[in-house]
Design a protein around this motif. Structure first.
Motif, PDB file in Angstrom:
ATOM      1  N   LEU A 193      -8.472  -4.430  -1.084  1.00 48.47           N
ATOM      2  CA  LEU A 193      -7.358  -5.363  -0.868  1.00 48.47           C
ATOM      3  C   LEU A 193      -7.573  -6.339   0.269  1.00 48.47           C
ATOM      4  N   TRP A 246       9.110  -4.478  -9.277  1.00 46.35           N
ATOM      5  CA  TRP A 246       9.851  -3.451  -8.532  1.00 46.35           C
ATOM      6  C   TRP A 246      11.064  -4.034  -7.831  1.00 46.35           C
ATOM      7  N   ARG A 277       2.998  -8.015 -12.749  1.00 47.17           N
ATOM      8  CA  ARG A 277       2.017  -8.960 -13.311  1.00 47.17           C
ATOM      9  C   ARG A 277       2.275  -9.019 -14.807  1.00 47.17           C
ATOM     10  N   GLY A 287      -3.916   1.196 -13.182  1.00 47.14           N
ATOM     11  CA  GLY A 287      -4.039   0.016 -12.316  1.00 47.14           C
ATOM     12  C   GLY A 287      -5.288   0.110 -11.457  1.00 47.14           C
ATOM     13  N   PRO A 288      -5.559  -0.937 -10.654  1.00 50.85           N
ATOM     14  CA  PRO A 288      -6.731  -0.923  -9.779  1.00 50.85           C
ATOM     15  C   PRO A 288      -6.508  -0.034  -8.553  1.00 50.85           C
ATOM     16  N   THR A 312       0.463  -7.382 -18.045  1.00 51.16           N
ATOM     17  CA  THR A 312      -0.282  -6.180 -17.666  1.00 51.16           C
ATOM     18  C   THR A 312       0.731  -5.034 -17.522  1.00 51.16           C
ATOM     19  N   PRO A 313       0.258  -3.783 -17.367  1.00 46.55           N
ATOM     20  CA  PRO A 313       1.207  -2.678 -17.192  1.00 46.55           C
ATOM     21  C   PRO A 313       1.902  -2.673 -15.815  1.00 46.55           C
TER      22      PRO A 313
HETATM   23  C1  HEM Z   1       5.407   1.419  -6.240  1.00 46.78           C
HETATM   24  C2  HEM Z   1       4.373   1.574  -7.071  1.00 46.78           C
HETATM   25  C3  HEM Z   1       3.301   0.515  -7.211  1.00 46.78           C
HETATM   26  C4  HEM Z   1       2.768  -0.307  -6.268  1.00 46.78           C
HETATM   27  C5  HEM Z   1       3.100  -0.401  -4.771  1.00 46.78           C
HETATM   28  C6  HEM Z   1       1.772  -1.121  -6.941  1.00 46.78           C
HETATM   29  C7  HEM Z   1       1.017  -2.090  -6.326  1.00 46.78           C
HETATM   30  C8  HEM Z   1       0.095  -2.897  -6.961  1.00 46.78           C
HETATM   31  C9  HEM Z   1      -0.673  -3.945  -6.320  1.00 46.78           C
HETATM   32  C10 HEM Z   1      -0.603  -4.317  -4.826  1.00 46.78           C
HETATM   33  C11 HEM Z   1      -1.454  -4.494  -7.263  1.00 46.78           C
HETATM   34  C12 HEM Z   1      -2.439  -5.649  -7.055  1.00 46.78           C
HETATM   35  C13 HEM Z   1      -3.815  -5.051  -6.780  1.00 46.78           C
HETATM   36  C14 HEM Z   1      -4.900  -6.088  -6.620  1.00 46.78           C
HETATM   37  O1  HEM Z   1      -4.682  -7.293  -6.829  1.00 46.78           O
HETATM   38  O2  HEM Z   1      -6.021  -5.674  -6.255  1.00 46.78           O
HETATM   39  C15 HEM Z   1      -1.187  -3.814  -8.510  1.00 46.78           C
HETATM   40  C16 HEM Z   1      -1.790  -4.109  -9.721  1.00 46.78           C
HETATM   41  C17 HEM Z   1      -1.587  -3.404 -10.876  1.00 46.78           C
HETATM   42  N1  HEM Z   1      -0.707  -2.371 -11.069  1.00 46.78           N
HETATM   43 FE1  HEM Z   1       0.535  -1.634  -9.701  1.00 46.78          FE
HETATM   44  N2  HEM Z   1       1.726  -0.782  -8.269  1.00 46.78           N
HETATM   45  C18 HEM Z   1       2.630   0.217  -8.476  1.00 46.78           C
HETATM   46  C19 HEM Z   1       2.902   0.846  -9.665  1.00 46.78           C
HETATM   47  C20 HEM Z   1       2.276   0.605 -10.862  1.00 46.78           C
HETATM   48  C21 HEM Z   1       2.568   1.277 -12.104  1.00 46.78           C
HETATM   49  C22 HEM Z   1       3.650   2.339 -12.270  1.00 46.78           C
HETATM   50  C23 HEM Z   1       1.717   0.777 -13.010  1.00 46.78           C
HETATM   51  C24 HEM Z   1       1.561   1.105 -14.469  1.00 46.78           C
HETATM   52  C25 HEM Z   1       2.260   2.005 -15.119  1.00 46.78           C
HETATM   53  C26 HEM Z   1       0.894  -0.212 -12.361  1.00 46.78           C
HETATM   54  C27 HEM Z   1      -0.106  -0.938 -12.948  1.00 46.78           C
HETATM   55  C28 HEM Z   1      -0.830  -1.941 -12.358  1.00 46.78           C
HETATM   56  C29 HEM Z   1      -1.849  -2.736 -13.047  1.00 46.78           C
HETATM   57  C30 HEM Z   1      -2.337  -2.574 -14.480  1.00 46.78           C
HETATM   58  C31 HEM Z   1      -2.312  -3.673 -12.116  1.00 46.78           C
HETATM   59  C32 HEM Z   1      -3.373  -4.763 -12.341  1.00 46.78           C
HETATM   60  C33 HEM Z   1      -2.674  -5.963 -12.945  1.00 46.78           C
HETATM   61  C34 HEM Z   1      -3.671  -7.043 -13.306  1.00 46.78           C
HETATM   62  O3  HEM Z   1      -4.513  -6.811 -14.191  1.00 46.78           O
HETATM   63  O4  HEM Z   1      -3.611  -8.130 -12.719  1.00 46.78           O
HETATM   64  N3  HEM Z   1       1.268  -0.296 -11.058  1.00 46.78           N
HETATM   65  N4  HEM Z   1      -0.242  -2.848  -8.292  1.00 46.78           N
END
Ligand code: HEM
Length: 62
Positions: A16, A40, A32, A8-9, A35-36
């Motif tokens: 942010l 939650w 999302r 992820g980013p 996407t991965p």
């Molecule tokens: C509690 C754990 C997590 C939190 C709090 C979290 C939070 C976030 C947030 C706030 C964003 C948006 C970021 C932005 O717009 O700049 C984001 C995007 C993303 N997260 Fe997570 N994330 C978590 C766990 C994960 C996990 C486990 C994965 C993958 C296995 C993941 C993959 C991604 C990806 C790929 C995006 C970008 C999605 C897109 O292309 O629009 N995240 N996450």
């Protein structure tokens, strides 16, 4: 764990701070599709997701 991104980013304040907090909360709660980023909502309330976003957008973790 480091908030530097990977699959992820980066979740650092610099990345942010210009994004609307409510959109980030929705990303955490609903994920999302296509996407991965998973939803939650089985584990976190919206209030808890809001708390996480407030911390991520400011100084968490110090
Ligand atoms: C509690 C754990 C997590 C939190 C709090 C979290 C939070 C976030 C947030 C706030 C964003 C948006 C970021 C932005 O717009 O700049 C984001 C995007 C993303 N997260 Fe997570 N994330 C978590 C766990 C994960 C996990 C486990 C994965 C993958 C296995 C993941 C993959 C991604 C990806 C790929 C995006 C970008 C999605 C897109 O292309 O629009 N995240 N996450």
């Amino acid at each position: 764990m480091t908030l530097q991104g990977g699959l992820g980013p980066a979740l650092l304040p610099a990345n942010l701070h210009e994004k609307p907090a409510e959109g980030l909360v929705a990303t955490i709660v609903y994920g999302r599709p296509g996407t991965p980023m998973p939803p939650w909502k089985q584990f976190l309330s919206e209030a808890e997701a809001t708390w996480i976003v407030e911390k991520l957008m400011t100084e968490f973790p110090k």
